[in-house]
Write an enzyme that holds these catalytic residues in place. Structure first.
Site, PDB file in Angstrom:
ATOM      1  N   ILE A   1     -39.659 -26.168  35.247  1.00 60.76           N
ATOM      2  CA  ILE A   1     -39.566 -25.223  35.953  1.00 60.76           C
ATOM      3  C   ILE A   1     -40.654 -23.557  36.061  1.00 60.76           C
ATOM      4  O   ILE A   1     -40.159 -23.713  34.799  1.00 60.76           O
ATOM      5  CB  ILE A   1     -38.211 -25.024  36.658  1.00 60.76           C
ATOM      6  CG1 ILE A   1     -38.504 -24.233  37.779  1.00 60.76           C
ATOM      7  CG2 ILE A   1     -37.749 -23.958  35.968  1.00 60.76           C
ATOM      8  CD1 ILE A   1     -37.395 -23.541  38.532  1.00 60.76           C
ATOM      9  N   ALA A   2     -41.481 -23.380  36.995  1.00 63.49           N
ATOM     10  CA  ALA A   2     -42.128 -22.404  36.592  1.00 63.49           C
ATOM     11  C   ALA A   2     -42.137 -21.351  37.381  1.00 63.49           C
ATOM     12  O   ALA A   2     -42.489 -22.526  38.760  1.00 63.49           O
ATOM     13  CB  ALA A   2     -43.516 -22.176  35.163  1.00 63.49           C
ATOM     14  N   VAL A   3     -41.983 -19.716  37.715  1.00 66.58           N
ATOM     15  CA  VAL A   3     -42.375 -18.954  38.934  1.00 66.58           C
ATOM     16  C   VAL A   3     -43.384 -18.289  37.928  1.00 66.58           C
ATOM     17  O   VAL A   3     -43.183 -17.647  37.420  1.00 66.58           O
ATOM     18  CB  VAL A   3     -40.644 -18.451  39.838  1.00 66.58           C
ATOM     19  CG1 VAL A   3     -41.974 -17.512  40.422  1.00 66.58           C
ATOM     20  CG2 VAL A   3     -40.340 -19.819  40.357  1.00 66.58           C
TER      21      VAL A   3
ATOM     22  N   ARG B   1     -38.310 -12.953  40.820  1.00 68.19           N
ATOM     23  CA  ARG B   1     -37.271 -11.736  41.432  1.00 68.19           C
ATOM     24  C   ARG B   1     -36.924 -12.140  42.646  1.00 68.19           C
ATOM     25  O   ARG B   1     -37.181 -10.974  43.597  1.00 68.19           O
ATOM     26  CB  ARG B   1     -37.094 -10.435  40.195  1.00 68.19           C
ATOM     27  CG  ARG B   1     -36.962 -10.392  39.090  1.00 68.19           C
ATOM     28  CD  ARG B   1     -35.834 -11.479  38.566  1.00 68.19           C
ATOM     29  NE  ARG B   1     -34.688 -11.619  39.292  1.00 68.19           N
ATOM     30  CZ  ARG B   1     -33.443 -10.813  38.670  1.00 68.19           C
ATOM     31  NH1 ARG B   1     -33.597 -10.172  37.354  1.00 68.19           N
ATOM     32  NH2 ARG B   1     -32.289 -10.958  39.379  1.00 68.19           N
TER      33      ARG B   1
ATOM     34  N   GLY C   1     -36.716 -15.024  45.070  1.00 68.95           N
ATOM     35  CA  GLY C   1     -35.687 -16.094  44.841  1.00 68.95           C
ATOM     36  C   GLY C   1     -36.639 -17.557  44.640  1.00 68.95           C
ATOM     37  O   GLY C   1     -35.833 -18.768  45.168  1.00 68.95           O
ATOM     38  N   LEU C   2     -37.294 -17.282  44.245  1.00 69.83           N
ATOM     39  CA  LEU C   2     -38.270 -19.225  44.121  1.00 69.83           C
ATOM     40  C   LEU C   2     -38.091 -19.836  43.577  1.00 69.83           C
ATOM     41  O   LEU C   2     -37.936 -20.997  43.522  1.00 69.83           O
ATOM     42  CB  LEU C   2     -39.693 -18.216  44.059  1.00 69.83           C
ATOM     43  CG  LEU C   2     -39.958 -17.593  45.371  1.00 69.83           C
ATOM     44  CD1 LEU C   2     -41.871 -17.679  44.368  1.00 69.83           C
ATOM     45  CD2 LEU C   2     -40.346 -17.701  46.202  1.00 69.83           C
ATOM     46  N   GLY C   3     -36.926 -19.828  42.063  1.00 69.57           N
ATOM     47  CA  GLY C   3     -36.401 -20.439  41.055  1.00 69.57           C
ATOM     48  C   GLY C   3     -35.472 -21.048  41.884  1.00 69.57           C
ATOM     49  O   GLY C   3     -35.111 -22.245  41.712  1.00 69.57           O
TER      50      GLY C   3
ATOM     51  N   GLU D   1     -32.547 -29.148  29.456  1.00 71.23           N
ATOM     52  CA  GLU D   1     -32.972 -28.374  27.437  1.00 71.23           C
ATOM     53  C   GLU D   1     -33.527 -27.243  27.974  1.00 71.23           C
ATOM     54  O   GLU D   1     -34.422 -26.951  28.895  1.00 71.23           O
ATOM     55  CB  GLU D   1     -33.250 -28.750  27.176  1.00 71.23           C
ATOM     56  CG  GLU D   1     -32.901 -30.752  26.657  1.00 71.23           C
ATOM     57  CD  GLU D   1     -33.888 -31.073  25.802  1.00 71.23           C
ATOM     58  OE1 GLU D   1     -35.101 -30.642  26.302  1.00 71.23           O
ATOM     59  OE2 GLU D   1     -33.709 -32.179  25.855  1.00 71.23           O
TER      60      GLU D   1
ATOM     61  N   ASN E   1     -33.768 -17.793  26.167  1.00 70.04           N
ATOM     62  CA  ASN E   1     -34.428 -17.893  27.835  1.00 70.04           C
ATOM     63  C   ASN E   1     -33.316 -17.347  28.556  1.00 70.04           C
ATOM     64  O   ASN E   1     -32.859 -17.746  29.693  1.00 70.04           O
ATOM     65  CB  ASN E   1     -35.224 -18.721  27.909  1.00 70.04           C
ATOM     66  CG  ASN E   1     -36.229 -18.940  29.327  1.00 70.04           C
ATOM     67  OD1 ASN E   1     -35.802 -18.040  30.185  1.00 70.04           O
ATOM     68  ND2 ASN E   1     -36.414 -20.142  29.808  1.00 70.04           N
TER      69      ASN E   1
ATOM     70  N   TYR F   1     -29.403 -20.787  35.665  1.00 71.90           N
ATOM     71  CA  TYR F   1     -28.906 -22.469  35.977  1.00 71.90           C
ATOM     72  C   TYR F   1     -27.742 -21.962  36.113  1.00 71.90           C
ATOM     73  O   TYR F   1     -26.610 -22.730  36.406  1.00 71.90           O
ATOM     74  CB  TYR F   1     -29.020 -23.051  34.728  1.00 71.90           C
ATOM     75  CG  TYR F   1     -30.638 -23.027  34.166  1.00 71.90           C
ATOM     76  CD1 TYR F   1     -31.305 -24.069  35.505  1.00 71.90           C
ATOM     77  CD2 TYR F   1     -31.202 -22.778  32.617  1.00 71.90           C
ATOM     78  CE1 TYR F   1     -32.780 -24.145  35.702  1.00 71.90           C
ATOM     79  CE2 TYR F   1     -32.592 -23.175  32.523  1.00 71.90           C
ATOM     80  CZ  TYR F   1     -32.997 -23.997  33.971  1.00 71.90           C
ATOM     81  OH  TYR F   1     -34.282 -23.965  33.922  1.00 71.90           O
TER      82      TYR F   1
HETATM   83  C1  COA Z   1     -36.475 -18.828  35.403  1.00 71.44           C
HETATM   84  C2  COA Z   1     -37.433 -18.884  36.146  1.00 71.44           C
HETATM   85  C3  COA Z   1     -38.058 -19.914  37.105  1.00 71.44           C
HETATM   86  C4  COA Z   1     -36.971 -17.615  37.433  1.00 71.44           C
HETATM   87  O1  COA Z   1     -37.796 -17.650  38.134  1.00 71.44           O
HETATM   88  P1  COA Z   1     -37.515 -16.186  39.641  1.00 71.44           P
HETATM   89  O2  COA Z   1     -37.474 -16.953  41.186  1.00 71.44           O
HETATM   90  O3  COA Z   1     -37.670 -14.947  39.176  1.00 71.44           O
HETATM   91  O4  COA Z   1     -35.870 -16.546  39.803  1.00 71.44           O
HETATM   92  P2  COA Z   1     -34.553 -15.907  41.495  1.00 71.44           P
HETATM   93  O5  COA Z   1     -35.695 -14.593  41.664  1.00 71.44           O
HETATM   94  O6  COA Z   1     -34.662 -17.109  42.027  1.00 71.44           O
HETATM   95  O7  COA Z   1     -33.937 -15.292  40.339  1.00 71.44           O
HETATM   96  C5  COA Z   1     -32.727 -16.558  41.279  1.00 71.44           C
HETATM   97  C6  COA Z   1     -31.502 -16.193  39.972  1.00 71.44           C
HETATM   98  O8  COA Z   1     -31.623 -16.200  38.167  1.00 71.44           O
HETATM   99  C7  COA Z   1     -31.330 -15.523  37.451  1.00 71.44           C
HETATM  100  N1  COA Z   1     -32.418 -14.699  36.853  1.00 71.44           N
HETATM  101  C8  COA Z   1     -33.835 -14.733  37.388  1.00 71.44           C
HETATM  102  N2  COA Z   1     -34.374 -13.826  36.749  1.00 71.44           N
HETATM  103  C9  COA Z   1     -33.803 -13.033  35.296  1.00 71.44           C
HETATM  104  C10 COA Z   1     -33.697 -12.206  34.749  1.00 71.44           C
HETATM  105  N3  COA Z   1     -35.225 -11.680  34.547  1.00 71.44           N
HETATM  106  N4  COA Z   1     -32.689 -11.736  34.191  1.00 71.44           N
HETATM  107  C11 COA Z   1     -32.004 -12.159  34.131  1.00 71.44           C
HETATM  108  N5  COA Z   1     -31.367 -12.518  35.695  1.00 71.44           N
HETATM  109  C12 COA Z   1     -32.533 -13.616  36.279  1.00 71.44           C
HETATM  110  C13 COA Z   1     -30.461 -14.132  38.764  1.00 71.44           C
HETATM  111  O9  COA Z   1     -28.674 -14.537  38.471  1.00 71.44           O
HETATM  112  C14 COA Z   1     -31.310 -14.510  39.653  1.00 71.44           C
HETATM  113  O10 COA Z   1     -29.979 -14.510  40.556  1.00 71.44           O
HETATM  114  P3  COA Z   1     -30.108 -12.574  41.362  1.00 71.44           P
HETATM  115  O11 COA Z   1     -31.654 -12.433  41.502  1.00 71.44           O
HETATM  116  O12 COA Z   1     -28.893 -13.543  42.791  1.00 71.44           O
HETATM  117  O13 COA Z   1     -29.563 -11.447  40.195  1.00 71.44           O
HETATM  118  C15 COA Z   1     -38.309 -17.604  35.759  1.00 71.44           C
HETATM  119  O14 COA Z   1     -38.040 -16.484  35.295  1.00 71.44           O
HETATM  120  C16 COA Z   1     -39.604 -18.048  34.580  1.00 71.44           C
HETATM  121  O15 COA Z   1     -40.475 -19.623  35.125  1.00 71.44           O
HETATM  122  N6  COA Z   1     -39.682 -18.499  33.976  1.00 71.44           N
HETATM  123  C17 COA Z   1     -40.544 -18.627  32.769  1.00 71.44           C
HETATM  124  C18 COA Z   1     -40.564 -20.380  32.488  1.00 71.44           C
HETATM  125  C19 COA Z   1     -38.879 -20.673  32.488  1.00 71.44           C
HETATM  126  O16 COA Z   1     -38.726 -20.136  31.082  1.00 71.44           O
HETATM  127  N7  COA Z   1     -38.497 -22.159  32.854  1.00 71.44           N
HETATM  128  C20 COA Z   1     -37.527 -22.311  32.649  1.00 71.44           C
HETATM  129  C21 COA Z   1     -37.474 -23.758  31.267  1.00 71.44           C
HETATM  130  S1  COA Z   1     -35.774 -24.740  30.785  1.00 71.44           S
END
Ligand code: COA
Length: 162
Positions: A84-86, A92, A94-96, A118, A123, A130
């Site tokens: 999964i990647a955003v 931030r 809400g896409l994840g 995994e 991270n 999760y």
């Molecule tokens: C992990 C990832 C997919 C989250 O995507 P995102 O769109 O930014 O996440 P969201 O905005 O939907 O956040 C949902 C929840 O995740 C958590 N979260 C997301 N980013 C966070 C951060 N930087 N720090 C702490 N919590 C975080 C929070 O609980 C958040 O809820 P909240 O906004 O109410 O606090 C993104 O950071 C990413 O692509 N990372 C790089 C790739 C990666 O690590 N993939 C996972 C490999 S296993």
């Protein structure tokens, strides 16, 4: 009088990931993963009957690369998140959450029993995401990910779906 500046709220559409998206999601994967998957690897995965995924695209940017995507596999009632990647520019918003929610809806419709994944133990954003869905740790693989910064362990996480 000077009007206050209000940033426009971004609007995203959720779509089923198709083989046609393979080349566009590869650069997104490359933003964060030490061993990025190529467009060819994504297309080989998406050709498999057990593999499915979703993409989010900013509305009004239809021809551009998705802002995020998720890929999952379901076989014999057990599913796993393959990746999964955003994109950094869209985090931030809400896409994840939306991507994971879409996978869970599909898995419930398919009556899957459990979802595994995994994640690198360092991270924090992904682990927080999760945990918010109720995933809990069921195992640990020491020194699983190798990078220029050294080796880090993988947490194996599980979410019961029934
Ligand atoms: C992990 C990832 C997919 C989250 O995507 P995102 O769109 O930014 O996440 P969201 O905005 O939907 O956040 C949902 C929840 O995740 C958590 N979260 C997301 N980013 C966070 C951060 N930087 N720090 C702490 N919590 C975080 C929070 O609980 C958040 O809820 P909240 O906004 O109410 O606090 C993104 O950071 C990413 O692509 N990372 C790089 C790739 C990666 O690590 N993939 C996972 C490999 S296993």
């Amino acid at each position: 009088m000077k009007l206050p500046f209000w940033p426009l709220k971004r609007d995203y559409a959720l779509e089923l990931l198709t083989i046609g998206d393979s080349a566009a999601i590869a650069p997104l994967h490359r933003e964060d993963f030490v061993r990025p998957w190529s467009g060819e690897e994504f297309s080989q995965l998406l050709e498999q009957d057990t593999v499915f995924g979703f993409a989010v695209r900013e509305v009004g940017h239809g021809t551009e690369a998705p802002a995020g995507f998720v890929l999952a596999r379901l076989a014999a009632g057990e599913a796993e998140i393959l990746t999964i990647a955003v994109s950094r520019a869209h985090r931030r918003h809400g896409l994840g959450w939306r991507l994971m929610d879409a996978v869970l809806r599909e898995l419930h419709a398919q009556r899957a029993e459990a979802l595994f994944l995994e994640v690198d133990e360092t991270n924090a954003p992904a682990i927080a995401l999760y945990r918010k869905f109720g995933f809990h740790e069921v195992g640990k693989r020491p020194n699983y990910y190798q990078s220029a910064q050294g080796a880090t362990g993988a947490l194996v996480m599980r979410l019961d779906l029934r």
